[in-house]
Design an enzyme around this catalytic site. Structure first.
Site, PDB file in Angstrom:
ATOM      1  N   GLY A  33     103.006 -35.080  42.698  1.00 32.47           N
ATOM      2  CA  GLY A  33     102.111 -33.482  41.461  1.00 32.47           C
ATOM      3  C   GLY A  33     100.920 -33.317  42.424  1.00 32.47           C
ATOM      4  O   GLY A  33     100.421 -32.085  43.224  1.00 32.47           O
ATOM      5  N   LEU A  34     100.251 -34.235  43.220  1.00 30.19           N
ATOM      6  CA  LEU A  34      99.189 -33.510  44.183  1.00 30.19           C
ATOM      7  C   LEU A  34      99.433 -32.306  45.071  1.00 30.19           C
ATOM      8  O   LEU A  34      98.026 -32.193  45.247  1.00 30.19           O
ATOM      9  CB  LEU A  34      98.150 -35.135  44.632  1.00 30.19           C
ATOM     10  CG  LEU A  34      97.617 -36.068  44.188  1.00 30.19           C
ATOM     11  CD1 LEU A  34      98.037 -37.535  44.855  1.00 30.19           C
ATOM     12  CD2 LEU A  34      97.028 -35.643  42.470  1.00 30.19           C
ATOM     13  N   THR A  35     100.332 -32.866  46.304  1.00 31.31           N
ATOM     14  CA  THR A  35      99.993 -31.494  46.543  1.00 31.31           C
ATOM     15  C   THR A  35     100.501 -30.126  46.556  1.00 31.31           C
ATOM     16  O   THR A  35      99.238 -29.162  46.968  1.00 31.31           O
ATOM     17  CB  THR A  35     101.184 -31.523  47.954  1.00 31.31           C
ATOM     18  OG1 THR A  35     101.785 -32.915  48.619  1.00 31.31           O
ATOM     19  CG2 THR A  35     101.734 -30.703  48.961  1.00 31.31           C
ATOM     20  N   ARG A  74     116.949 -34.089  57.774  1.00 27.62           N
ATOM     21  CA  ARG A  74     117.092 -32.907  57.520  1.00 27.62           C
ATOM     22  C   ARG A  74     117.930 -31.548  57.349  1.00 27.62           C
ATOM     23  O   ARG A  74     117.947 -30.770  56.299  1.00 27.62           O
ATOM     24  CB  ARG A  74     116.282 -32.048  58.083  1.00 27.62           C
ATOM     25  CG  ARG A  74     114.133 -32.068  58.168  1.00 27.62           C
ATOM     26  CD  ARG A  74     112.984 -31.135  58.458  1.00 27.62           C
ATOM     27  NE  ARG A  74     112.248 -31.848  58.555  1.00 27.62           N
ATOM     28  CZ  ARG A  74     110.679 -32.185  57.636  1.00 27.62           C
ATOM     29  NH1 ARG A  74     111.420 -31.712  56.295  1.00 27.62           N
ATOM     30  NH2 ARG A  74     109.830 -32.326  58.022  1.00 27.62           N
ATOM     31  N   LYS A  98     110.567 -36.030  41.229  1.00 27.31           N
ATOM     32  CA  LYS A  98     110.294 -37.623  41.057  1.00 27.31           C
ATOM     33  C   LYS A  98     109.801 -38.349  39.560  1.00 27.31           C
ATOM     34  O   LYS A  98     108.115 -38.313  40.422  1.00 27.31           O
ATOM     35  CB  LYS A  98     110.275 -38.003  42.244  1.00 27.31           C
ATOM     36  CG  LYS A  98     111.102 -38.674  43.293  1.00 27.31           C
ATOM     37  CD  LYS A  98     110.143 -39.875  44.074  1.00 27.31           C
ATOM     38  CE  LYS A  98     111.689 -39.709  45.365  1.00 27.31           C
ATOM     39  NZ  LYS A  98     110.373 -40.444  46.398  1.00 27.31           N
ATOM     40  N   PHE A 107     113.141 -42.968  47.863  1.00 27.03           N
ATOM     41  CA  PHE A 107     113.285 -42.577  49.175  1.00 27.03           C
ATOM     42  C   PHE A 107     114.571 -41.636  49.552  1.00 27.03           C
ATOM     43  O   PHE A 107     115.303 -42.142  49.396  1.00 27.03           O
ATOM     44  CB  PHE A 107     112.451 -42.834  49.749  1.00 27.03           C
ATOM     45  CG  PHE A 107     111.748 -42.240  51.096  1.00 27.03           C
ATOM     46  CD1 PHE A 107     110.037 -41.521  51.031  1.00 27.03           C
ATOM     47  CD2 PHE A 107     112.395 -41.701  52.430  1.00 27.03           C
ATOM     48  CE1 PHE A 107     110.277 -40.764  51.814  1.00 27.03           C
ATOM     49  CE2 PHE A 107     111.672 -40.475  53.146  1.00 27.03           C
ATOM     50  CZ  PHE A 107     110.855 -39.643  52.785  1.00 27.03           C
ATOM     51  N   ASP A 128     106.369 -34.984  43.980  1.00 28.65           N
ATOM     52  CA  ASP A 128     106.610 -36.600  43.478  1.00 28.65           C
ATOM     53  C   ASP A 128     104.884 -37.225  42.610  1.00 28.65           C
ATOM     54  O   ASP A 128     105.062 -37.142  41.630  1.00 28.65           O
ATOM     55  CB  ASP A 128     106.274 -37.223  44.909  1.00 28.65           C
ATOM     56  CG  ASP A 128     106.524 -38.819  45.491  1.00 28.65           C
ATOM     57  OD1 ASP A 128     106.724 -39.476  44.409  1.00 28.65           O
ATOM     58  OD2 ASP A 128     105.522 -39.526  46.152  1.00 28.65           O
ATOM     59  N   GLU A 180     109.057 -25.705  46.704  1.00 30.76           N
ATOM     60  CA  GLU A 180     109.178 -26.963  47.440  1.00 30.76           C
ATOM     61  C   GLU A 180     110.472 -27.832  47.022  1.00 30.76           C
ATOM     62  O   GLU A 180     110.655 -27.975  46.537  1.00 30.76           O
ATOM     63  CB  GLU A 180     108.091 -27.860  46.827  1.00 30.76           C
ATOM     64  CG  GLU A 180     107.384 -29.148  47.277  1.00 30.76           C
ATOM     65  CD  GLU A 180     107.107 -29.179  48.296  1.00 30.76           C
ATOM     66  OE1 GLU A 180     107.539 -29.203  49.153  1.00 30.76           O
ATOM     67  OE2 GLU A 180     105.526 -29.554  48.937  1.00 30.76           O
ATOM     68  N   ASP A 181     110.360 -29.079  48.442  1.00 30.73           N
ATOM     69  CA  ASP A 181     111.597 -29.808  48.266  1.00 30.73           C
ATOM     70  C   ASP A 181     111.565 -30.428  46.807  1.00 30.73           C
ATOM     71  O   ASP A 181     112.468 -31.196  46.158  1.00 30.73           O
ATOM     72  CB  ASP A 181     111.611 -30.181  49.976  1.00 30.73           C
ATOM     73  CG  ASP A 181     110.677 -31.238  50.356  1.00 30.73           C
ATOM     74  OD1 ASP A 181     109.922 -30.748  49.434  1.00 30.73           O
ATOM     75  OD2 ASP A 181     110.321 -31.394  51.547  1.00 30.73           O
ATOM     76  N   ILE A 182     110.383 -31.219  46.747  1.00 32.13           N
ATOM     77  CA  ILE A 182     110.369 -32.567  46.107  1.00 32.13           C
ATOM     78  C   ILE A 182     108.810 -32.450  45.445  1.00 32.13           C
ATOM     79  O   ILE A 182     107.945 -32.116  46.475  1.00 32.13           O
ATOM     80  CB  ILE A 182     110.936 -33.390  47.127  1.00 32.13           C
ATOM     81  CG1 ILE A 182     110.819 -34.872  46.035  1.00 32.13           C
ATOM     82  CG2 ILE A 182     110.138 -33.853  48.121  1.00 32.13           C
ATOM     83  CD1 ILE A 182     111.472 -35.783  46.226  1.00 32.13           C
TER      84      ILE A 182
HETATM   85  P1  5GP Z   1     102.992 -35.058  46.291  1.00 35.82           P
HETATM   86  O1  5GP Z   1     102.182 -34.744  46.872  1.00 35.82           O
HETATM   87  O2  5GP Z   1     104.308 -34.729  45.118  1.00 35.82           O
HETATM   88  O3  5GP Z   1     103.395 -36.724  45.234  1.00 35.82           O
HETATM   89  O4  5GP Z   1     104.217 -34.898  47.129  1.00 35.82           O
HETATM   90  C1  5GP Z   1     105.057 -34.381  47.348  1.00 35.82           C
HETATM   91  C2  5GP Z   1     105.352 -34.756  49.537  1.00 35.82           C
HETATM   92  O5  5GP Z   1     105.490 -36.207  49.389  1.00 35.82           O
HETATM   93  C3  5GP Z   1     106.663 -34.235  49.226  1.00 35.82           C
HETATM   94  O6  5GP Z   1     107.021 -32.847  49.787  1.00 35.82           O
HETATM   95  C4  5GP Z   1     107.441 -34.241  50.183  1.00 35.82           C
HETATM   96  O7  5GP Z   1     106.731 -34.604  51.382  1.00 35.82           O
HETATM   97  C5  5GP Z   1     106.603 -35.558  50.581  1.00 35.82           C
HETATM   98  N1  5GP Z   1     107.804 -36.892  49.959  1.00 35.82           N
HETATM   99  C6  5GP Z   1     108.053 -37.576  47.919  1.00 35.82           C
HETATM  100  N2  5GP Z   1     109.058 -38.546  48.148  1.00 35.82           N
HETATM  101  C7  5GP Z   1     109.543 -38.324  48.802  1.00 35.82           C
HETATM  102  C8  5GP Z   1     111.428 -38.390  49.216  1.00 35.82           C
HETATM  103  O8  5GP Z   1     111.422 -38.856  48.584  1.00 35.82           O
HETATM  104  N3  5GP Z   1     112.169 -37.834  50.621  1.00 35.82           N
HETATM  105  C9  5GP Z   1     111.309 -37.112  51.415  1.00 35.82           C
HETATM  106  N4  5GP Z   1     111.888 -37.134  52.497  1.00 35.82           N
HETATM  107  N5  5GP Z   1     109.831 -36.944  51.251  1.00 35.82           N
HETATM  108  C10 5GP Z   1     108.974 -37.535  50.102  1.00 35.82           C
END
Ligand code: 5GP
Length: 178
Positions: free
Chosen positions: A107-109, A167, A133, A154, A105, A101-103
């Site tokens: 953690g829910l996804t 991207r 994050k 962000f 945040d 995964e790219d990131i």
């Molecule tokens: P989570 O479910 O962990 O909150 O969300 C992860 C998703 O949030 C990532 O796959 C991404 O799509 C989006 N996201 C969270 N922070 C950032 C950020 O700083 N930049 C971008 N481009 N996407 C983010």
């Protein structure tokens, strides 16, 4: 609100060095059967995954596939309710699987995705993220491989977008108000 690119958070050189280190870690952890399936989450992880697999040795059984999921939320945060748009082509039953995964945040996804993939009975299931994050976590997720821990700002580039833009940047950059 309009946004523009800000400073570089992580340079292309630092990304490339870290990708090599993570690939080495994955190879070392893979064990006797020497096989792994990387599951990239589209679209953000595409560049990271394709760089990562090319750092793995020829004699290793490396496969990869992509899933496309949408998590409901606004443009910069997620709700963690995940809908699959594009699923894996092959079964992962009995395989060593690593979600790329790219990131991470909140953690829910990832937590929701882990539940989905666990139910398909892989031999092992790990998580590899380029960016973490960590301050924003709402649910605990075990991250097995992490590129960089970053502050709660962000960012875009190296696969990460804002409204489908940026991207393609080689460096990871902040986005700031115009
Ligand atoms: P989570 O479910 O962990 O909150 O969300 C992860 C998703 O949030 C990532 O796959 C991404 O799509 C989006 N996201 C969270 N922070 C950032 C950020 O700083 N930049 C971008 N481009 N996407 C983010």
């Amino acid at each position: 609100m309009a946004y523009k690119l800000g400073d570089v958070l992580i340079s292309r050189e630092d990304i490339s060095k870290r990708v090599k280190e993570i690939a080495r870690q994955i190879v070392n952890d893979t064990g006797k059967d020497n096989s792994v399936i990387l599951v990239g989450i589209l679209t953000g992880a595409a560049i990271f995954l394709t760089d990562l697999v090319r750092e793995m040795p020829e004699d290793m059984d490396v496969r990869f596939d992509f899933m496309s999921v949408a998590s409901y939320g606004d443009s910069t945060t997620s709700s963690g309710v995940v809908r699959i748009f594009h699923d894996l082509k092959n079964s992962i039953e009995g395989k060593n699987v690593i979600i790329v995964e790219d990131i991470i945040d909140t953690g829910l996804t990832l937590s929701h995705l882990l539940d989905i993939l666990k139910s398909r009975n892989p031999a092992s299931l790990k998580v590899c993220v380029l960016l973490d994050k960590y301050e924003r976590r709402k649910t605990e997720v075990k991250v097995d491989y992490c590129g960089f821990r970053i502050p709660d700002k962000f960012v875009v580039g190296y696969g990460l977008d804002y409204a489908s833009k940026w991207r393609h940047l080689k460096d990871i950059k902040y986005v700031v108000d115009e």
